[in-house]
Design an enzyme around this catalytic site. Structure first.
Site, PDB file in Angstrom:
ATOM      1  N   ALA A  89       0.849  -1.191   0.000  1.00  0.00           N
ATOM      2  CA  ALA A  89       0.000   0.000   0.000  1.00  0.00           C
ATOM      3  C   ALA A  89       0.883   1.239   0.000  1.00  0.00           C
ATOM      4  O   ALA A  89       1.560   1.524   0.984  1.00  0.00           O
ATOM      5  CB  ALA A  89      -0.905  -0.010   1.231  1.00  0.00           C
ATOM      6  N   LEU A  90       0.876   1.930  -1.131  1.00  0.00           N
ATOM      7  CA  LEU A  90       1.737   3.113  -1.254  1.00  0.00           C
ATOM      8  C   LEU A  90       0.911   4.338  -1.653  1.00  0.00           C
ATOM      9  O   LEU A  90       0.854   5.328  -0.937  1.00  0.00           O
ATOM     10  CB  LEU A  90       2.831   2.817  -2.293  1.00  0.00           C
ATOM     11  CG  LEU A  90       3.841   3.896  -2.642  1.00  0.00           C
ATOM     12  CD1 LEU A  90       4.639   4.325  -1.425  1.00  0.00           C
ATOM     13  CD2 LEU A  90       4.799   3.416  -3.727  1.00  0.00           C
ATOM     14  N   GLY A 141      -0.478  10.475  -6.796  1.00  0.00           N
ATOM     15  CA  GLY A 141      -0.352   9.297  -7.644  1.00  0.00           C
ATOM     16  C   GLY A 141       1.103   8.929  -7.759  1.00  0.00           C
ATOM     17  O   GLY A 141       1.633   8.122  -6.994  1.00  0.00           O
ATOM     18  N   THR A 167      -3.129  -3.554  -4.976  1.00  0.00           N
ATOM     19  CA  THR A 167      -3.329  -4.776  -5.745  1.00  0.00           C
ATOM     20  C   THR A 167      -3.329  -5.979  -4.808  1.00  0.00           C
ATOM     21  O   THR A 167      -2.443  -6.095  -3.964  1.00  0.00           O
ATOM     22  CB  THR A 167      -2.189  -4.931  -6.767  1.00  0.00           C
ATOM     23  OG1 THR A 167      -2.197  -3.786  -7.612  1.00  0.00           O
ATOM     24  CG2 THR A 167      -2.394  -6.175  -7.619  1.00  0.00           C
ATOM     25  N   ASP A 207      13.642  -1.203  -9.147  1.00  0.00           N
ATOM     26  CA  ASP A 207      14.637  -1.726 -10.084  1.00  0.00           C
ATOM     27  C   ASP A 207      14.250  -3.119 -10.570  1.00  0.00           C
ATOM     28  O   ASP A 207      14.551  -3.485 -11.707  1.00  0.00           O
ATOM     29  CB  ASP A 207      16.032  -1.756  -9.457  1.00  0.00           C
ATOM     30  CG  ASP A 207      16.660  -0.367  -9.427  1.00  0.00           C
ATOM     31  OD1 ASP A 207      15.983   0.586  -9.861  1.00  0.00           O
ATOM     32  OD2 ASP A 207      17.809  -0.252  -8.985  1.00  0.00           O
ATOM     33  N   ARG A 239      10.015  -2.956 -12.042  1.00  0.00           N
ATOM     34  CA  ARG A 239       9.726  -2.424 -13.386  1.00  0.00           C
ATOM     35  C   ARG A 239       9.959  -3.440 -14.497  1.00  0.00           C
ATOM     36  O   ARG A 239       9.075  -3.641 -15.328  1.00  0.00           O
ATOM     37  CB  ARG A 239      10.484  -1.109 -13.594  1.00  0.00           C
ATOM     38  CG  ARG A 239       9.758  -0.002 -12.872  1.00  0.00           C
ATOM     39  CD  ARG A 239      10.488   1.313 -12.728  1.00  0.00           C
ATOM     40  NE  ARG A 239       9.616   2.225 -11.979  1.00  0.00           N
ATOM     41  CZ  ARG A 239      10.002   3.366 -11.439  1.00  0.00           C
ATOM     42  NH1 ARG A 239      11.244   3.767 -11.557  1.00  0.00           N
ATOM     43  NH2 ARG A 239       9.127   4.109 -10.782  1.00  0.00           N
ATOM     44  N   ARG A 262      -4.132 -19.029 -40.856  1.00  0.00           N
ATOM     45  CA  ARG A 262      -5.312 -19.770 -41.292  1.00  0.00           C
ATOM     46  C   ARG A 262      -5.892 -19.205 -42.593  1.00  0.00           C
ATOM     47  O   ARG A 262      -6.533 -19.910 -43.358  1.00  0.00           O
ATOM     48  CB  ARG A 262      -6.365 -19.707 -40.186  1.00  0.00           C
ATOM     49  CG  ARG A 262      -6.770 -21.090 -39.725  1.00  0.00           C
ATOM     50  CD  ARG A 262      -7.704 -20.979 -38.550  1.00  0.00           C
ATOM     51  NE  ARG A 262      -7.044 -21.362 -37.329  1.00  0.00           N
ATOM     52  CZ  ARG A 262      -7.381 -20.960 -36.104  1.00  0.00           C
ATOM     53  NH1 ARG A 262      -8.412 -20.138 -35.955  1.00  0.00           N
ATOM     54  NH2 ARG A 262      -6.718 -21.381 -35.069  1.00  0.00           N
ATOM     55  N   GLU A 290       3.543   0.723 -11.394  1.00  0.00           N
ATOM     56  CA  GLU A 290       5.009   0.694 -11.183  1.00  0.00           C
ATOM     57  C   GLU A 290       5.691   1.891 -11.840  1.00  0.00           C
ATOM     58  O   GLU A 290       6.759   1.766 -12.429  1.00  0.00           O
ATOM     59  CB  GLU A 290       5.602  -0.611 -11.726  1.00  0.00           C
ATOM     60  CG  GLU A 290       4.954  -1.878 -11.256  1.00  0.00           C
ATOM     61  CD  GLU A 290       5.097  -2.075  -9.753  1.00  0.00           C
ATOM     62  OE1 GLU A 290       5.883  -1.366  -9.119  1.00  0.00           O
ATOM     63  OE2 GLU A 290       4.373  -2.923  -9.218  1.00  0.00           O
TER      64      GLU A 290
END
Lengths: 363, 399, 363, 399
Positions: free
Chosen positions: B129-130, B136, B163, B250, B253, B277, B376
């Protein structure tokens, strides 16, 4: 395992190429472009790197083995210096490397030693044709079988060093497929025409050459009886051009980066404008991406894997990238980008060659 | 010695992950997209991974024997699982972002706690949780408070875009890493990571987001209300601060990039199969101007994919070797974010009306894929990271 | 003389459309998208604008003449409100306007009065086919001459209001050319299949429809004996879609502009970052350019000039532009761009329809 | 009433300009490119325009009867002459930038002087000196000094990128408008336009630039050394300052755009003609994914051209009606600058090796075309102008 680290030997090649590019190519770049001739120092000093002899086995007079990867590492550095100089210096590759890759033992013995001497010797390859629908897989230059040999007819354009070389490797349609033939420049039916004048690459001597029912012995078909794998030769050529595109782009990007960091407008360096900084960030990212694509194509070549797709990706990406980078560099320099006191307009003209010209370099 | 070949271990892992993608993910992907929030977690998939998947995926679990190139292995796995479905990838019961933060900032004891948790019987998730509503990309401006109170810390605040919060906090005995400030006036320097366990009465999921894509996975608004945690849940004992959050990028990402490129490759593979096809073959060696428009589009898609993938692989290679990769990691993310956006958008166009329809998966992949350029660090933030480095500028020089 | 100023009458239409879009379309947009049904208020309130009756001559029950320009001016405003609502409201055009443009006198008399009533009545057109090589000039749906009439066979997708309309204008290949036939929905051989589920346009009822050897009298061929000019109808359809693309793009751009001006990060509004401000500048420029291309296509239609190229330019540019704009808007909103509490993800899904779907709107 | 049709006057002008382009420009364009600085001014062309061209181009000369839409007429002319060759367009003996500045800032007396000059026997040019070596786009930072001295002003400084300086100052009895500051510390507010006549001993052309393109026309570095001018050569009597320079941009930008679009159209016309000779027809109505790559490229080129052209025409329409058009003028320039760059670069690619060769004119058009995104405000400056307006930001808010 993936690895992105050149060998120690390759690092030395990179360093040597970088020094040559900075010391010999850059300072003579503008003059040669204006004069329309490569500076002899390029080939003299460049030959001292022994790149080509180091790619040719001992039995043919050299002292090593060919590595596409080593070539692209060097070519990027050289092209950072100057593209015309690079193409001139590496012109011998145009004959030597296809012969090395695809030539018969006799052809190797006949042609390779000439490229292992102390002095640079030109090589010439004739692939392009002066028509808008030019397609390397459907050449209008035809080779037809005749009397146990071949007869070649057609017109080529942008043949490097055609006038100066003893041999031209001529690409022609034989039985509906593209094949290559080693043709002496002084053979009857060969006419070296005018110097080409292009937007860029002006330092490189390129000629139109026509072949009028020119007789070529059977033994001069590259690869002998069974011919050669043209897909492979084209992939190698595209990989070479792509690596040079990376070099040209890096030259333009480096210059623009330095310029925008030093140039002040509205009270601060240009590079502190986000739109400019982001442009630079995108350019360096794409340069890195292009380099990796080039490396992968070269690695595929060295591994004997199918390199057609990898080379297509490399050139597809790098040619657009180089043009965009040079264009953005001009843009970032503003009016200075448009004048010939600064090098970026030259890079823009040269960068447009990628994705348009074919077959003027190989690894 | 430059090389573009994977180790046998990674090739094997790819084959294993592909079989999971084909057998256990693709058949369910449309359902979990259509019934966002109505569906449960894809338990069959999750339990399979937890119970048996370890034989192939265990390298990704903490405590597992560390292979030669752990991160290279990870990005190849995430690419392939996301090729199956990125929502399912987000449901993988592995340490993910929260675990990543602990690995980067935690003490040995805390890392062991993480390991233990992932050795249990029940599938477990973590979350991080950031982000907060007023900030943002500017994570240094977070307002969630952490106040020392006797033998513990008390957290208060509201976190966005968490997430897997539901999976970590409600559906398992997982935990959440919360970034909070011990001094709201002090900016970055006062920001610390805290570990909040599932079941803590002070934490509450306020809302599950309805999203454009990624619907198999939950993204939540989490409320911390007098959320009391023991002292030892301050990660790294208070020594690792905001730079820890940044350090996770690092690897986060290229990881995100690889996931996006899985989606993009799903699109390319599908489009090429459909064209095949129809008898269309792609003439890679032909000069570009002699191609058909569709051939050129496919080649461009493949080229862009490969360019982004090689940047991602290079970043992973650096991470595994401990080579600082801030710029290269951001490069992979910039390129992958754009690549997946363009490739999935173009894929729909190439298939005409059917491409726009749910009859194909392309429209889902376009919706899913858009997340890659947003999380990210957006494409913009990553450009900023690159630009500062190449110009030698500080955050003040280049805002 | 060039002029870029709408007539007073057109300005009133613009204003009315804008009010309708803001008052009726926007507030119901999200619900309708989630439910998958157009809100009845859209058609009820929208019909009050009398756009279609104002385009139909008095002799057929209307009170005006058709103007593609007026339509595109209105459609941009409406689509700014919501694309699904716009397509639903303007669905009657799909039958009415091709009949008006290309129908025989009998067809006009038969079909047009139905669109001049007090209440909205649906119209349906079937052009698209569910296959990846879908080509409006080489339809797989065939009309064959039979017994003085035609028999139609084929499968269509994305037919708006197929279930709700009495007539479907079906496009089929007749003698190798695309023609249109007016087919009653309840004719034997017509089967309205499932609701289509697409990424966007979810509020719009679109169906798959199949035609199995469906008999159509000769008099139902649009234009009568000699058929219709399909190029013209397609140009009109593309012009319509292009105008809506401009509306959707404007919605996304407006929203992103307001958002980035209000949202603060790193101590100042997002919009003060040059990269964001420049992105917005490019978006508004492209929106204006697209609008002008749309106007030109519509003007060509109204002047009876060949509009094929102008419509191609308009849709080519606008469809890319709308997708790019919606995508950039999502990007500028960051995480908020990805969640359905905000409208931009909906605009992104809808924007992808342009350049992919064909024939679901016309002017 | 929206309309996309030109007046008969403009159509006639286009036909006339086209005949000049075909007969008097195209045959010489390659020569004047190849022999930069070695060639003279294309006097035949210039004298033809001066002596007889007025019957068609006189609307562009000061003192001529003003048509209904003078600026619309101008951009159509510049587009067509530049279609012939942009270097020749720059050699047109008409008021151009210097005249424009006088029209925008001069007093009636000064405007009359301009008119008189263009009624003489000998072809005349003007030029404008704004940029200096330390400031490109930032014209408010200029350092050229203007000092009041008795009954005159004395100018000192160095000006860069002065288009047509040689023609205005050495090859004709023309003049140069110089922007100079009366107080170097005072920024914009002290900047004034001054009129310097050809033959003034204080003005000197130090250098003619060697350029990427545009080689038929000279671009010079001009030195002002104790350059003394009478008081009445202060344009507008000192009342019109820097805003006057900015005001000229509202018309200078669409004018530059139109010129660039002439180059771009030359490329498109040529490419289509060559393709037509190969039997390629462009299927405009086909869905894009069904085209060949070359068809799509041509359609994209034409689309981009048309988009830029309509923005340009709209700006001209506003200028003629006195509607403030700062944003719309910048829009036309942004779009045209990009369009000509992309179209000319792509044109070469479509023609393969021949496109890169001097055997065709495409390579020249690419070199010429690049100027359009650089002068009269780079693409970046014009984006700034647009962004500030749409956001309601000042120069301080958005730098």
């Amino acid at each position: 395992m993936y690895s992105f680290e050149p060998t120690e030997e390759q690092k030395m090649v990179i360093d040597a190429a970088r020094r040559l590019a900075a010391r010999e190519f850059r300072p003579r770049m503008r003059d040669s472009d204006e004069k329309g001739e490569p500076d002899p120092a390029w080939m003299d000093e460049g030959w001292a790197l022994s790149l080509l002899p180091a790619s040719i086995p001992e039995q043919f007079g050299g002292f090593g083995a060919n590595s596409a990867l080593t070539w692209v590492l060097a070519a990027e550095e050289l092209a950072w210096g100057d593209l015309g100089a690079t193409l001139a210096l590496l012109a011998p590759n145009l004959v030597a490397l296809p012969v090395l890759r695809a030539g018969s033992p006799e052809q190797k013995a006949m042609h390779l030693p000439a490229f292992c001497n102390d002095a640079w010797a030109p090589g010439a390859a004739a692939l392009m044709e002066p028509r808008i629908a030019f397609d390397p897989f459907a050449l209008e230059t035809k080779a037809v079988r005749d009397n146990g040999g071949y007869r070649v007819t057609g017109t080529k354009c942008n043949v490097p060093f055609a006038l100066e070389s003893d041999w031209i490797l001529v690409y022609a349609a034989l039985d509906g497929k593209t094949q290559a033939l080693l043709v002496p420049t002084n053979a009857p039916g060969v006419t070296v025409g005018e110097r080409e004048r292009n937007m860029g690459l002006r330092a490189l001597p390129l000629y139109s050459v026509s072949f009028a029912d020119c007789a070529v012995p059977a033994s001069h078909l590259l690869g002998g009886e069974q011919g050669c794998d043209f897909d492979l030769l084209l992939a190698a050529s595209r990989t070479a051009l792509a690596s040079m595109a990376v070099g040209v782009a890096r030259a333009a990007c480096d210059f623009a980066l330095d310029y925008t960091r030093q140039r002040t407008a509205f009270g601060e360096p240009l590079a502190r404008r986000q739109s400019i900084a982001f442009t630079l960030a995108e350019l360096v990212t794409d340069i890195d991406a292009a380099r990796l694509l080039v490396w992968e194509a070269a690695w595929n070549l060295d591994q004997g894997k199918d390199a057609v797709r990898a080379a297509a990706f490399a050139l597809n990406f790098s040619s657009d990238m180089a043009l965009r980078t040079a264009d953005r560099a001009v843009q970032l320099l503003g009016g200075y980008g448009y004048v010939r006191d600064y090098p970026v307009e030259l890079w823009l003209r040269n960068a447009r060659a990628f994705g348009v010209l074919e077959g003027i370099a190989t690894v | 010695m430059i090389s573009f070949e994977n180790s046998d271990l990674i090739k094997e892992q790819q084959r294993y992950a592909e079989s999971i993608a084909l057998e256990r993910i693709r058949p369910l992907a449309r359902y979990y997209d259509a019934y966002e929030h109505e569906h449960e977690i894809p338990w069959d998939f999750v339990r399979f991974i937890w119970d048996t998947g370890r034989k192939g995926l265990d390298a990704l679990m903490p405590g597992a024997e560390v292979p030669d190139e752990p991160f290279m292995l990870q990005i190849h796995t995430s690419e392939m699982i996301s090729w199956g479905d990125v929502g399912f990838f987000m449901c993988l019961p592995w340490p993910a972002l929260g675990g990543n933060a602990i690995q980067n900032t935690g003490t040995e004891e805390q890392k062991n706690r993480l390991t233990e948790r992932f050795r249990g019987e029940r599938p477990t998730w973590t979350c991080m949780a950031l982000t907060e509503s007023h900030c943002g990309s500017d994570s240094s401006a977070i307002r969630t408070r952490a106040v020392r109170d006797g033998d513990g810390w008390v957290l208060n605040g509201e976190k966005l875009f968490v997430t897997s919060a539901r999976k970590a906090l409600e559906e398992s005995e997982g935990f959440m890493v919360v970034w909070a400030t011990t001094d709201p006036g002090a900016g970055r320097s006062a920001i610390r990571p805290f570990l909040v366990e599932a079941g803590n009465p002070g934490v509450r999921i306020m809302k599950l987001e309805n999203k454009l894509g990624l619907r198999a996975s939950d993204t939540a608004v989490v409320i911390l209300e007098d959320c009391r945690i023991p002292l030892e849940n301050l990660l790294g004992g208070g020594e690792k601060g905001f730079k820890g959050a940044m350090a996770t990028f690092d690897s986060a990402r290229p990881a995100a990039a690889s996931s996006g490129l899985g989606i993009a490759r799903a699109t390319i593979d599908f489009v090429k199969e459909e064209l095949g096809r129809q008898g269309v073959t792609i003439r890679y060696a032909l000069p570009r101007r002699l191609l058909t428009a569709i051939e050129r589009d496919v080649i461009d898609m493949e080229t862009e994919w490969r360019a982004a993938w090689l940047l991602t692989v290079r970043a992973a290679w650096m991470v595994d070797r401990g080579i600082p990769s801030t710029v290269e990691s951001s490069m992979s993310k910039v390129k992958a974010g754009e690549a997946v956006t363009r490739i999935t958008q173009k894929g729909i166009e190439l298939m005409g009306p059917l491409g726009y329809s749910e009859r194909m998966m392309l429209e889902k992949w376009m919706r899913d894929g858009k997340i890659i350029d947003l999380f990210e660090g957006t494409g913009q933030i990553n450009r900023l990271v690159i630009a500062r480095r190449i110009l030698g500028y500080s955050g003040r020089d280049l805002k």
